[in-house]
Design a protein around this motif. Structure first.
Motif, PDB file in Angstrom:
ATOM      1  N   TYR A  66       0.818  -1.219   0.000  1.00  0.00           N
ATOM      2  CA  TYR A  66       0.000   0.000   0.000  1.00  0.00           C
ATOM      3  C   TYR A  66       0.852   1.271   0.000  1.00  0.00           C
ATOM      4  N   PRO A  67       1.833   1.427   0.922  1.00  0.00           N
ATOM      5  CA  PRO A  67       2.642   2.653   0.873  1.00  0.00           C
ATOM      6  C   PRO A  67       3.421   2.818  -0.426  1.00  0.00           C
ATOM      7  N   ILE A  68       3.897   1.707  -1.006  1.00  0.00           N
ATOM      8  CA  ILE A  68       4.600   1.798  -2.284  1.00  0.00           C
ATOM      9  C   ILE A  68       3.659   2.286  -3.378  1.00  0.00           C
ATOM     10  N   LYS A  69       2.445   1.753  -3.398  1.00  0.00           N
ATOM     11  CA  LYS A  69       1.472   2.168  -4.415  1.00  0.00           C
ATOM     12  C   LYS A  69       1.070   3.625  -4.246  1.00  0.00           C
ATOM     13  N   ARG A  70       0.872   4.034  -3.002  1.00  0.00           N
ATOM     14  CA  ARG A  70       0.511   5.434  -2.759  1.00  0.00           C
ATOM     15  C   ARG A  70       1.632   6.365  -3.211  1.00  0.00           C
ATOM     16  N   CYS A  71       2.854   5.962  -2.947  1.00  0.00           N
ATOM     17  CA  CYS A  71       4.007   6.749  -3.362  1.00  0.00           C
ATOM     18  C   CYS A  71       4.067   6.832  -4.890  1.00  0.00           C
ATOM     19  N   LEU A  72       3.811   5.708  -5.568  1.00  0.00           N
ATOM     20  CA  LEU A  72       3.845   5.679  -7.031  1.00  0.00           C
ATOM     21  C   LEU A  72       2.733   6.530  -7.631  1.00  0.00           C
ATOM     22  N   VAL A  73       1.545   6.497  -7.031  1.00  0.00           N
ATOM     23  CA  VAL A  73       0.430   7.320  -7.511  1.00  0.00           C
ATOM     24  C   VAL A  73       0.799   8.801  -7.413  1.00  0.00           C
ATOM     25  N   TRP A  74       1.384   9.180  -6.285  1.00  0.00           N
ATOM     26  CA  TRP A  74       1.787  10.585  -6.100  1.00  0.00           C
ATOM     27  C   TRP A  74       2.843  10.989  -7.128  1.00  0.00           C
ATOM     28  N   LEU A  75       3.794  10.105  -7.353  1.00  0.00           N
ATOM     29  CA  LEU A  75       4.858  10.394  -8.314  1.00  0.00           C
ATOM     30  C   LEU A  75       4.304  10.531  -9.733  1.00  0.00           C
ATOM     31  N   GLU A  76       3.405   9.627 -10.102  1.00  0.00           N
ATOM     32  CA  GLU A  76       2.856   9.642 -11.455  1.00  0.00           C
ATOM     33  C   GLU A  76       2.014  10.890 -11.704  1.00  0.00           C
ATOM     34  N   ASN A  77       1.328  11.371 -10.673  1.00  0.00           N
ATOM     35  CA  ASN A  77       0.452  12.535 -10.822  1.00  0.00           C
ATOM     36  C   ASN A  77       1.188  13.861 -10.692  1.00  0.00           C
ATOM     37  N   ASN A  78       2.413  13.813 -10.196  1.00  0.00           N
ATOM     38  CA  ASN A  78       3.193  15.039 -10.018  1.00  0.00           C
ATOM     39  C   ASN A  78       3.816  15.451 -11.354  1.00  0.00           C
ATOM     40  N   LYS A  79       3.642  16.703 -11.721  1.00  0.00           N
ATOM     41  CA  LYS A  79       4.100  17.193 -13.028  1.00  0.00           C
ATOM     42  C   LYS A  79       5.500  17.816 -13.000  1.00  0.00           C
ATOM     43  N   ASN A  80       6.152  17.769 -11.866  1.00  0.00           N
ATOM     44  CA  ASN A  80       7.484  18.352 -11.751  1.00  0.00           C
ATOM     45  C   ASN A  80       8.452  17.634 -12.705  1.00  0.00           C
ATOM     46  N   LYS A  81       9.067  18.380 -13.595  1.00  0.00           N
ATOM     47  CA  LYS A  81       9.935  17.790 -14.607  1.00  0.00           C
ATOM     48  C   LYS A  81      11.234  17.227 -14.028  1.00  0.00           C
ATOM     49  N   LEU A  82      11.615  17.718 -12.855  1.00  0.00           N
ATOM     50  CA  LEU A  82      12.844  17.221 -12.232  1.00  0.00           C
ATOM     51  C   LEU A  82      12.623  15.948 -11.414  1.00  0.00           C
ATOM     52  N   LEU A  83      11.344  15.578 -11.236  1.00  0.00           N
ATOM     53  CA  LEU A  83      11.031  14.431 -10.384  1.00  0.00           C
ATOM     54  C   LEU A  83      11.625  13.113 -10.897  1.00  0.00           C
ATOM     55  N   PRO A  84      11.528  12.820 -12.206  1.00  0.00           N
ATOM     56  CA  PRO A  84      12.138  11.566 -12.695  1.00  0.00           C
ATOM     57  C   PRO A  84      13.630  11.457 -12.379  1.00  0.00           C
ATOM     58  N   ILE A  85      14.356  12.583 -12.540  1.00  0.00           N
ATOM     59  CA  ILE A  85      15.797  12.574 -12.244  1.00  0.00           C
ATOM     60  C   ILE A  85      16.015  12.403 -10.739  1.00  0.00           C
ATOM     61  N   THR A  86      15.192  13.106  -9.940  1.00  0.00           N
ATOM     62  CA  THR A  86      15.322  13.028  -8.482  1.00  0.00           C
ATOM     63  C   THR A  86      15.083  11.615  -7.987  1.00  0.00           C
ATOM     64  N   VAL A  87      14.011  10.984  -8.491  1.00  0.00           N
ATOM     65  CA  VAL A  87      13.688   9.613  -8.070  1.00  0.00           C
ATOM     66  C   VAL A  87      14.772   8.641  -8.517  1.00  0.00           C
TER      67      VAL A  87
END
Length: 342
Positions: free
Chosen positions: A202-223
């Protein structure tokens, strides 16, 4: 969007690590005991996914589908190793029959659960315990999902890992030294690690949902960088139970569809890694036996056993095995269809 085979790549690397750990041709770079536990953690995570997919009406259907997928390869590996280890001994029919009937628990995937302490293909205890414990956990999810994940899983995980850490007076995941170990250690190892994977779902899925919905362009590099750092922490603690925590962070970075790792493993070349990792795991005990006998001959010429040569032989044989089993299964299905049509 193309599927990412990043998790399949992890399974492939883990299968290689286990194969090297059992070969002992050089010092193992990572504990094969830990790798097995991480396999269980991954299985726990995907067990919850399977439950939530509603494809299975009950735990029996779920277990049957899992066995159906692996059993043709499993039984082929058993037969080859059985013939290799016993037929060369020139045993009579009676002795050979006794050995075969002694192996029935292994044939029916119930070794190392208190019925039979090992098996001819000794590394495969993980598969039988995984199927047995997954069946139990799936039944508990059917009974009460929230109570199982939020109450039973944490209790089981904490209890099992506390026991395994203290009974050996160490946090090192090498837990085969206890008396009568085959009666319970494989089962509790599977239960503890599966429980961690289920609870983390559940926490992994919630984290993934938040990541997928976040539009920050630097997020993929950060993750991606976070996943790399977690990988380093995992490596530094690779012979400790504590490495499971950074491993879960690595999994998040692998499952995040926009991460570098997820994009990297979308190529078609990686699509067979899941089956290849299974084949490597099923066959490495047989290849170790063959390689040892070959090496005994080559040693006279100054040849030394190396992991590189062993892995080349193992991967080639595993690929041949997959092709053979798939071809035989295809012919059997075709013959059955023709038989029923006529």
């Amino acid at each position: 969007m193309k599927r990412s085979y990043s998790i399949d790549f992890i399974k492939f690397i883990f299968a290689i690590a286990i194969a090297i750990g059992h070969a002992h041709y050089s010092e193992s770079i990572i504990s094969s005991g830990l790798i097995v536990n991480l396999f269980f953690v991954l299985s726990g995570y995907f067990l919850v996914n399977s439950f939530e997919s509603e494809k299975y009406d009950n735990s029996w259907q779920y277990s049957f589908q899992r066995i159906k997928r692996i059993y043709p390869y499993y039984i082929f590996a058993f037969i080859v190793l059985f013939m290799y280890t016993n037929l060369c001994k020139k045993l009579d029919v009676v002795s050979l029959s006794k050995l075969f009937f002694k192996s029935l628990p292994e044939i029916f995937l119930v070794q190392n659960v208190g019925i039979f302490p090992g098996g001819i293909n000794y590394p495969l205890w993980q598969l039988c315990t995984l199927i047995v414990v997954s069946h139990i956990m799936f039944s508990m999810l059917k009974w009460d999902k929230q109570f199982t994940i939020n109450v039973i899983c944490p209790i089981v995980a904490i209890g099992v890992y506390t026991y395994l850490s203290n009974v050996y007076d160490s946090g090192v995941p090498n837990d085969w030294g206890v008396e009568y170990k085959f009666l319970y250690v494989p089962l509790i190892r599977a239960a503890g690690s599966l429980a961690i994977g289920m609870f983390a779902n559940y926490p992994i899925k919630r984290c993934l949902v938040w990541l997928e919905n976040n539009k920050n362009k630097l997020l993929p590099i950060t993750v991606s960088l976070l996943g790399m750092c977690a990988g380093v922490v995992f490596w530094l603690n690779r012979n400790s139970y504590s490495s499971i925590i950074p491993f879960l962070v690595v999994i998040i970075s692998m499952l995040y569809t926009k991460s570098v790792y997820s994009r990297m493993f979308r190529a078609r070349i990686f699509r067979k890694l899941d089956k290849l990792s299974l084949a490597i795991y099923l066959n490495h005990a047989f290849v170790i036996n063959v390689y040892d006998k070959m090496s005994d001959v080559w040693l006279k010429s100054g040849y030394e056993k190396t992991n590189i040569m062993y892995l080349i032989l193992l991967i080639i044989y595993s690929m041949i095995m997959l092709w053979l089993v798939d071809a035989v299964c295809f012919l059997i299905k075709k013959y059955i269809v023709v038989l029923f049509v006529e």
